[in-house]
Write a protein that holds these residues in place. Structure first.
Motif, PDB file in Angstrom:
ATOM      1  N   ASP A 179       0.863  -1.184   0.000  1.00  0.00           N
ATOM      2  CA  ASP A 179       0.000   0.000   0.000  1.00  0.00           C
ATOM      3  C   ASP A 179       0.893   1.225   0.000  1.00  0.00           C
ATOM      4  O   ASP A 179       2.116   1.130   0.087  1.00  0.00           O
ATOM      5  CB  ASP A 179      -0.921  -0.016   1.229  1.00  0.00           C
ATOM      6  N   PHE A 180       0.260   2.409  -0.069  1.00  0.00           N
ATOM      7  CA  PHE A 180       1.031   3.648  -0.041  1.00  0.00           C
ATOM      8  C   PHE A 180       1.909   3.688   1.208  1.00  0.00           C
ATOM      9  O   PHE A 180       1.501   3.269   2.291  1.00  0.00           O
ATOM     10  CB  PHE A 180       0.093   4.860  -0.063  1.00  0.00           C
ATOM     11  N   TRP A 181       3.083   4.243   1.062  1.00  0.00           N
ATOM     12  CA  TRP A 181       4.078   4.215   2.125  1.00  0.00           C
ATOM     13  C   TRP A 181       3.583   4.820   3.442  1.00  0.00           C
ATOM     14  O   TRP A 181       3.825   4.248   4.508  1.00  0.00           O
ATOM     15  CB  TRP A 181       5.343   4.896   1.627  1.00  0.00           C
ATOM     16  N   PRO A 182       2.883   5.974   3.461  1.00  0.00           N
ATOM     17  CA  PRO A 182       2.427   6.512   4.749  1.00  0.00           C
ATOM     18  C   PRO A 182       1.474   5.591   5.498  1.00  0.00           C
ATOM     19  O   PRO A 182       1.281   5.741   6.694  1.00  0.00           O
ATOM     20  CB  PRO A 182       1.722   7.818   4.357  1.00  0.00           C
ATOM     21  N   LYS A 183       0.863   4.639   4.782  1.00  0.00           N
ATOM     22  CA  LYS A 183      -0.044   3.696   5.437  1.00  0.00           C
ATOM     23  C   LYS A 183       0.652   2.394   5.816  1.00  0.00           C
ATOM     24  O   LYS A 183       0.049   1.529   6.461  1.00  0.00           O
ATOM     25  CB  LYS A 183      -1.235   3.388   4.518  1.00  0.00           C
ATOM     26  N   ARG A 184       1.900   2.245   5.418  1.00  0.00           N
ATOM     27  CA  ARG A 184       2.589   0.978   5.682  1.00  0.00           C
ATOM     28  C   ARG A 184       3.966   1.131   6.328  1.00  0.00           C
ATOM     29  O   ARG A 184       4.529   0.166   6.827  1.00  0.00           O
ATOM     30  CB  ARG A 184       2.751   0.191   4.360  1.00  0.00           C
ATOM     31  N   TYR A 185       4.497   2.366   6.359  1.00  0.00           N
ATOM     32  CA  TYR A 185       5.866   2.517   6.873  1.00  0.00           C
ATOM     33  C   TYR A 185       5.989   2.038   8.314  1.00  0.00           C
ATOM     34  O   TYR A 185       7.043   1.554   8.730  1.00  0.00           O
ATOM     35  CB  TYR A 185       6.340   3.962   6.735  1.00  0.00           C
ATOM     36  N   ALA A 186       4.890   2.166   9.081  1.00  0.00           N
ATOM     37  CA  ALA A 186       4.986   1.845  10.505  1.00  0.00           C
ATOM     38  C   ALA A 186       4.867   0.353  10.799  1.00  0.00           C
ATOM     39  O   ALA A 186       4.988  -0.044  11.952  1.00  0.00           O
ATOM     40  CB  ALA A 186       3.925   2.613  11.289  1.00  0.00           C
ATOM     41  N   ILE A 187       4.651  -0.494   9.777  1.00  0.00           N
ATOM     42  CA  ILE A 187       4.678  -1.942  10.041  1.00  0.00           C
ATOM     43  C   ILE A 187       6.089  -2.499   9.880  1.00  0.00           C
ATOM     44  O   ILE A 187       6.392  -3.587  10.372  1.00  0.00           O
ATOM     45  CB  ILE A 187       3.709  -2.720   9.125  1.00  0.00           C
ATOM     46  N   TRP A 188       6.965  -1.726   9.219  1.00  0.00           N
ATOM     47  CA  TRP A 188       8.264  -2.294   8.861  1.00  0.00           C
ATOM     48  C   TRP A 188       9.228  -2.392  10.035  1.00  0.00           C
ATOM     49  O   TRP A 188      10.145  -3.213  10.024  1.00  0.00           O
ATOM     50  CB  TRP A 188       8.875  -1.517   7.694  1.00  0.00           C
ATOM     51  N   GLY A 189       9.026  -1.609  11.057  1.00  0.00           N
ATOM     52  CA  GLY A 189       9.859  -1.762  12.240  1.00  0.00           C
ATOM     53  C   GLY A 189       9.662  -3.121  12.892  1.00  0.00           C
ATOM     54  O   GLY A 189      10.633  -3.794  13.275  1.00  0.00           O
ATOM     55  N   ARG A 190       8.403  -3.534  12.992  1.00  0.00           N
ATOM     56  CA  ARG A 190       8.102  -4.853  13.579  1.00  0.00           C
ATOM     57  C   ARG A 190       8.577  -5.974  12.662  1.00  0.00           C
ATOM     58  O   ARG A 190       9.046  -7.016  13.135  1.00  0.00           O
ATOM     59  CB  ARG A 190       6.611  -4.992  13.840  1.00  0.00           C
ATOM     60  N   LEU A 191       8.446  -5.763  11.359  1.00  0.00           N
ATOM     61  CA  LEU A 191       8.900  -6.791  10.418  1.00  0.00           C
ATOM     62  C   LEU A 191      10.402  -7.018  10.538  1.00  0.00           C
ATOM     63  O   LEU A 191      10.874  -8.164  10.578  1.00  0.00           O
ATOM     64  CB  LEU A 191       8.544  -6.384   8.984  1.00  0.00           C
ATOM     65  N   VAL A 192      11.163  -5.928  10.605  1.00  0.00           N
ATOM     66  CA  VAL A 192      12.619  -6.043  10.739  1.00  0.00           C
ATOM     67  C   VAL A 192      12.973  -6.657  12.092  1.00  0.00           C
ATOM     68  O   VAL A 192      13.915  -7.455  12.204  1.00  0.00           O
ATOM     69  CB  VAL A 192      13.288  -4.665  10.555  1.00  0.00           C
ATOM     70  N   ALA A 193      12.208  -6.321  13.124  1.00  0.00           N
ATOM     71  CA  ALA A 193      12.475  -6.857  14.466  1.00  0.00           C
ATOM     72  C   ALA A 193      12.375  -8.379  14.510  1.00  0.00           C
ATOM     73  O   ALA A 193      13.003  -9.020  15.362  1.00  0.00           O
ATOM     74  CB  ALA A 193      11.511  -6.247  15.474  1.00  0.00           C
ATOM     75  N   LYS A 194      11.618  -8.946  13.590  1.00  0.00           N
ATOM     76  CA  LYS A 194      11.425 -10.404  13.570  1.00  0.00           C
ATOM     77  C   LYS A 194      12.476 -11.119  12.723  1.00  0.00           C
ATOM     78  O   LYS A 194      12.483 -12.354  12.658  1.00  0.00           O
ATOM     79  CB  LYS A 194      10.024 -10.732  13.037  1.00  0.00           C
ATOM     80  N   LEU A 217      -5.138   3.175  19.565  1.00  0.00           N
ATOM     81  CA  LEU A 217      -4.139   2.445  18.795  1.00  0.00           C
ATOM     82  C   LEU A 217      -3.742   1.166  19.530  1.00  0.00           C
ATOM     83  O   LEU A 217      -3.261   1.224  20.663  1.00  0.00           O
ATOM     84  CB  LEU A 217      -2.897   3.313  18.584  1.00  0.00           C
ATOM     85  N   THR A 218      -3.953   0.045  18.881  1.00  0.00           N
ATOM     86  CA  THR A 218      -3.566  -1.237  19.467  1.00  0.00           C
ATOM     87  C   THR A 218      -2.398  -1.865  18.723  1.00  0.00           C
ATOM     88  O   THR A 218      -1.584  -2.574  19.308  1.00  0.00           O
ATOM     89  CB  THR A 218      -4.746  -2.214  19.426  1.00  0.00           C
ATOM     90  N   GLN A 219      -2.330  -1.593  17.441  1.00  0.00           N
ATOM     91  CA  GLN A 219      -1.232  -2.071  16.592  1.00  0.00           C
ATOM     92  C   GLN A 219      -1.266  -1.252  15.309  1.00  0.00           C
ATOM     93  O   GLN A 219      -2.280  -0.663  14.965  1.00  0.00           O
ATOM     94  CB  GLN A 219      -1.379  -3.561  16.284  1.00  0.00           C
ATOM     95  N   GLY A 220      -0.145  -1.207  14.602  1.00  0.00           N
ATOM     96  CA  GLY A 220      -0.093  -0.438  13.355  1.00  0.00           C
ATOM     97  C   GLY A 220      -0.156   1.060  13.609  1.00  0.00           C
ATOM     98  O   GLY A 220      -0.316   1.513  14.744  1.00  0.00           O
ATOM     99  N   TYR A 221      -0.023   1.818  12.533  1.00  0.00           N
ATOM    100  CA  TYR A 221      -0.011   3.272  12.669  1.00  0.00           C
ATOM    101  C   TYR A 221      -0.252   3.896  11.303  1.00  0.00           C
ATOM    102  O   TYR A 221       0.122   3.341  10.274  1.00  0.00           O
ATOM    103  CB  TYR A 221       1.339   3.755  13.216  1.00  0.00           C
ATOM    104  N   VAL A 222      -0.887   5.055  11.316  1.00  0.00           N
ATOM    105  CA  VAL A 222      -1.052   5.842  10.099  1.00  0.00           C
ATOM    106  C   VAL A 222      -0.505   7.234  10.382  1.00  0.00           C
ATOM    107  O   VAL A 222      -0.735   7.798  11.458  1.00  0.00           O
ATOM    108  CB  VAL A 222      -2.532   5.871   9.649  1.00  0.00           C
ATOM    109  N   ALA A 223       0.259   7.762   9.452  1.00  0.00           N
ATOM    110  CA  ALA A 223       1.030   8.989   9.667  1.00  0.00           C
ATOM    111  C   ALA A 223       0.178  10.128  10.217  1.00  0.00           C
ATOM    112  O   ALA A 223      -0.901  10.415   9.711  1.00  0.00           O
ATOM    113  CB  ALA A 223       1.684   9.420   8.355  1.00  0.00           C
ATOM    114  N   GLY A 224       0.685  10.782  11.260  1.00  0.00           N
ATOM    115  CA  GLY A 224       0.050  11.969  11.811  1.00  0.00           C
ATOM    116  C   GLY A 224      -1.039  11.717  12.828  1.00  0.00           C
ATOM    117  O   GLY A 224      -1.599  12.668  13.390  1.00  0.00           O
TER     118      GLY A 224
END
Length: 463
Positions: A281-296, A433-440
């Motif tokens: 998806d568009f980066w502002p809607k997905r950038y905040a999942i990548w920290g958890r992905l890298v952590a795994k 917010l329980t998980q994930g994030y959307v910019a701003g």
């Protein structure tokens, strides 16, 4: 410090500043702001922000088109996987309508709506000068209103009697001092800077995490709320976690350390394997999942790889890319297993389907036949020179916090309400917010609940 205040606000970021100014608007006369950081580092994570997501039904002076309540909520619903309190989320969303007008009244300035590849000109209002300018504007307004500011003053104890707090103990100039107030607002952030607590929640992986924001969010107030039997909600492993440049500093790297080319290329772990759809998806809607992905991933590290076609299509990191004329040379520089890494890239290139690349829309450039397909913006990695950015998990803020009602009043563990204690910002963001994030959205929550907490605290003090 010895006087009886109407309202004491604990914290020095966006939510705390909004609370202090809102309390003044509501008629509170004696207000104190307690900031644990030195003046030069004031503002918490808010000094690293740059925008606020807000609903609007028609174009404004800083936002294009419209962004309705339903669309805003759908974005929140999607990033949280449906795990959000819809009533509370919609409540926040509706109250963002007048946020920019209130902020401008208190000295915040905005830049014209943003164009380009971030896709935020319609949804997010950007602060002129970024978060530091926002924080400075609010502090100037606070000073103008004769609100007492205590820098380098850490609240170390909340002195509750049942569900009421009559005083707090602060550490100031190396001495413990008691401060009293009729009402208190706790807006002191999460526990993301407390590395021991992160490791307790995440395990050994947390040793490799970097903290994007302030070093002062140690979770002291959250611990105190726990000790005083407030109701705690949320998963301690959940939070705003972003893939940032692995060369970033341990604290205060801020937004410039984020790596924004992920959706334009492929991401390999240290074994030379892809592990997620980079173009979901568009980066502002997905950038905040990548920290958890890298952590795994093994050793909590990954590598974003692009070729010459992507240059100029993303906001570069503050660090220079790792560059090589050939893929083999790039893989060598990254220290990745050459055979597996080149195999992954060859298979990816072969799976890319014909399409029309357009990073401003969810285009038809995709792969077929891979175990993990790339859904959009899939182009071959074959046009040298080649570039890479090493990725690490960057923690912005945590979601475990204290339960509040819509008046920002804290809920106690037995279900009763705190008599005179309110919360705003990161420390209560887990209500939505329980998980994930959307910019701003974090700034939206902090602004809305900061204003509410200050207003309600003043009303209680004046009753």
């Amino acid at each position: 410090m010895n006087q009886l205040y109407d309202v004491i606000v604990i914290g020095g970021g966006n939510a705390a500043l909004c609370a202090a100014l809102s309390a003044k608007e509501q008629g509170a006369q004696r207000i104190a702001l307690i900031e644990s950081a030195p003046k030069a580092w004031r503002g918490g994570n808010s000094s690293h922000t740059r925008n606020l997501r807000c609903m609007h039904n028609e174009p404004t002076d800083v936002l294009t088109d419209s962004y309705t309540e339903d669309e805003f909520f759908e974005d929140v619903w999607r990033v949280t996987g449906g795990q959000t309190n819809e009533d509370m989320a919609r409540f926040v969303i509706r109250l963002t309508v007048d946020a920019t007008a209130w902020m401008k009244k208190n000295g915040v300035r905005f830049q014209p709506s943003l164009g380009g590849t971030l896709h935020l000109g319609r949804t997010n209002a950007f602060f002129l000068g970024g978060g530091k300018a926002l924080v400075n504007a609010y502090f100037k307004a606070v000073e103008k209103e004769k609100i007492d500011i205590f820098y380098e003053t850490e609240c170390i104890r909340l002195n509750f009697e049942a569900n009421r707090c009559d005083s707090i103990t602060v550490l100031h100039d190396g001495q413990e001092k008691l401060m009293r107030a009729k009402s208190f607002v706790i807006a002191a952030g999460g526990f993301e800077s407390n590395r021991e607590w992160l490791e307790e929640a995440w395990g050994p992986a947390a040793k490799n995490f970097l903290i994007r924001g302030t070093r002062f969010n140690q979770g002291r107030m959250l611990k105190e709320l726990m000790r005083n039997n407030a109701m705690i909600i949320g998963d301690p492993t959940q939070g705003h976690a972003v893939a940032i440049d692995a060369r970033s500093p341990l604290y205060d790297g801020g937004i410039v350390t984020r790596v924004d080319c992920v959706s334009l290329g492929i991401v390999l772990n240290k074994n030379g394997e892809r592990f997620y759809d980079e173009g979901e998806d568009f980066w502002p809607k997905r950038y905040a999942i990548w920290g958890r992905l890298v952590a795994k991933q093994p050793d909590q590290v990954a590598y974003s790889i692009i070729d010459q076609k992507s240059i100029g299509r993303f906001m570069p990191s503050v660090f220079k890319s790792i560059k090589a004329d050939t893929l083999e040379g790039l893989i060598d520089k990254l220290g990745l297993p050459k055979e597996q890494s080149l195999k992954t890239i060859r298979e990816f290139n072969a799976a890319v389907q014909p399409g029309t690349f357009n990073h401003s829309v969810l285009d038809d450039c995709r792969t077929e036949g891979l175990a993990i397909n790339k859904t959009h913006w899939a182009t071959t990695i074959e046009d040298g020179p080649f570039y890479a950015y090493p990725l690490a998990t960057g923690i912005t803020f945590t979601y475990m916090g204290v339960k509040v009602e819509k008046d920002a009043r804290i809920t106690m563990a037995d279900g009763t309400m705190a008599d005179n204690v309110f919360a705003a910002g990161e420390i209560m963001a887990g209500n939505i917010l329980t998980q994930g994030y959307v910019a701003g959205f974090g700034m939206a929550i902090g602004t809305v609940f900061g204003r509410i907490a200050g207003k309600e605290a003043a009303k209680h003090a004046n009753a």
